[in-house]
Design a protein around this motif. Structure first.
Motif, PDB file in Angstrom:
ATOM      1  N   PHE A  71       0.818  -6.858  32.788  1.00  0.00           N
ATOM      2  CA  PHE A  71      -0.069  -6.064  33.639  1.00  0.00           C
ATOM      3  C   PHE A  71      -0.196  -4.632  33.133  1.00  0.00           C
ATOM      4  N   LEU A  72       0.919  -4.004  32.801  1.00  0.00           N
ATOM      5  CA  LEU A  72       0.856  -2.616  32.326  1.00  0.00           C
ATOM      6  C   LEU A  72       0.009  -2.509  31.061  1.00  0.00           C
ATOM      7  N   ALA A  73       0.127  -3.480  30.168  1.00  0.00           N
ATOM      8  CA  ALA A  73      -0.672  -3.467  28.939  1.00  0.00           C
ATOM      9  C   ALA A  73      -2.154  -3.604  29.242  1.00  0.00           C
ATOM     10  N   VAL A  74      -2.507  -4.566  30.099  1.00  0.00           N
ATOM     11  CA  VAL A  74      -3.919  -4.783  30.423  1.00  0.00           C
ATOM     12  C   VAL A  74      -4.469  -3.596  31.225  1.00  0.00           C
ATOM     13  N   ALA A  75      -3.678  -3.054  32.136  1.00  0.00           N
ATOM     14  CA  ALA A  75      -4.119  -1.891  32.920  1.00  0.00           C
ATOM     15  C   ALA A  75      -4.354  -0.701  32.001  1.00  0.00           C
ATOM     16  N   ASN A  76      -3.456  -0.480  31.071  1.00  0.00           N
ATOM     17  CA  ASN A  76      -3.614   0.633  30.135  1.00  0.00           C
ATOM     18  C   ASN A  76      -4.903   0.494  29.341  1.00  0.00           C
ATOM     19  N   ARG A  77      -5.133  -0.704  28.817  1.00  0.00           N
ATOM     20  CA  ARG A  77      -6.344  -0.942  28.019  1.00  0.00           C
ATOM     21  C   ARG A  77      -7.611  -0.850  28.857  1.00  0.00           C
ATOM     22  N   SER A  78      -7.474  -1.061  30.180  1.00  0.00           N
ATOM     23  CA  SER A  78      -8.631  -0.995  31.083  1.00  0.00           C
ATOM     24  C   SER A  78      -8.836   0.392  31.671  1.00  0.00           C
ATOM     25  N   ALA A 124      -7.910  -7.790  39.953  1.00  0.00           N
ATOM     26  CA  ALA A 124      -8.508  -8.585  38.877  1.00  0.00           C
ATOM     27  C   ALA A 124      -7.747  -8.387  37.571  1.00  0.00           C
ATOM     28  N   THR A 125      -7.301  -7.182  37.325  1.00  0.00           N
ATOM     29  CA  THR A 125      -6.522  -6.879  36.126  1.00  0.00           C
ATOM     30  C   THR A 125      -5.181  -7.606  36.161  1.00  0.00           C
ATOM     31  N   ALA A 126      -4.545  -7.635  37.323  1.00  0.00           N
ATOM     32  CA  ALA A 126      -3.275  -8.359  37.468  1.00  0.00           C
ATOM     33  C   ALA A 126      -3.471  -9.844  37.188  1.00  0.00           C
ATOM     34  N   ARG A 127      -4.573 -10.391  37.642  1.00  0.00           N
ATOM     35  CA  ARG A 127      -4.854 -11.815  37.395  1.00  0.00           C
ATOM     36  C   ARG A 127      -5.111 -12.072  35.906  1.00  0.00           C
ATOM     37  N   ARG A 128      -5.854 -11.170  35.258  1.00  0.00           N
ATOM     38  CA  ARG A 128      -6.074 -11.312  33.805  1.00  0.00           C
ATOM     39  C   ARG A 128      -4.737 -11.235  33.065  1.00  0.00           C
ATOM     40  N   ALA A 129      -3.884 -10.313  33.486  1.00  0.00           N
ATOM     41  CA  ALA A 129      -2.568 -10.172  32.855  1.00  0.00           C
ATOM     42  C   ALA A 129      -1.743 -11.442  33.043  1.00  0.00           C
ATOM     43  N   HIS A 130      -1.851 -12.041  34.215  1.00  0.00           N
ATOM     44  CA  HIS A 130      -1.095 -13.267  34.499  1.00  0.00           C
ATOM     45  C   HIS A 130      -1.480 -14.378  33.517  1.00  0.00           C
TER      46      HIS A 130
END
Length: 160
Positions: A71-78, A124-130
């Motif tokens: 999640f942290l990686a996807v959130a950072n990139r988003s 939505a970002t958490a779901r993508r990270a999952h």
């Protein structure tokens, strides 16, 4: 490098001579090159030492940790500013199931974000990270995600 190998050394010393209930379940796990050594036991329900972590807890912790890191990686990139993340993850074993196994894990992170952040986008970002979480993708256990998003309280703000 496309392949990574992870090592764990597990050791136990004792004797299983005697009644089933009598032998010690305490063991150690070391995951080189990490320096920490974990002392583990069985769940107290399975005659273990409740003061020590057990494999089932580690499985839930691994799923939770992997979700956090993904999640942290996807959130950072988003471009989402995450200020705090707390997950109260739970795993469940149904001993009546055949075979008995950790049948479900519920990840329930509360994500604290910068005020003004779109909460729906965070979910939505958490779901993508999952979907990219290595541990979740490695298990056949049902893993569900229940995300709560809150605006972080600015530092220095007083609560009433």
């Amino acid at each position: 490098m496309t392949e990574h190998t992870y090592r764990a050394l597990t050791t136990w010393t004792g004797s299983t001579d005697g009644p089933y209930a009598a032998y010690d379940r305490t063991h150690t796990v070391w995951t080189p090159p990490a320096e920490a050594v974990l002392r583990l036991s069985a769940d107290p329900a399975f005659r273990g030492d409740g003061r020590l972590m057990n494999p089932e807890q580690l499985l839930v912790a691994a799923a939770s940790s992997c979700q956090l890191l993904s999640f942290l990686a996807v959130a950072n990139r988003s471009g989402i500013e995450v200020l705090r993340y707390v997950d109260d993850a739970r795993g469940t074993i149904d001993l009546a199931a055949t075979p008995a196994r950790v049948g479900s894990i519920v990840l329930a992170p509360t994500v604290h974000v910068a005020p003004g952040t779109d909460h729906a986008e965070v979910v939505a970002t958490a779901r993508r990270a999952h979907e990219t979480c290595y541990i979740a993708n490695s298990l056949n256990t049902r893993i569900s995600l229940r995300v709560t998003v809150v605006d972080a309280v600015p530092s220095g703000a007083m609560s009433s």
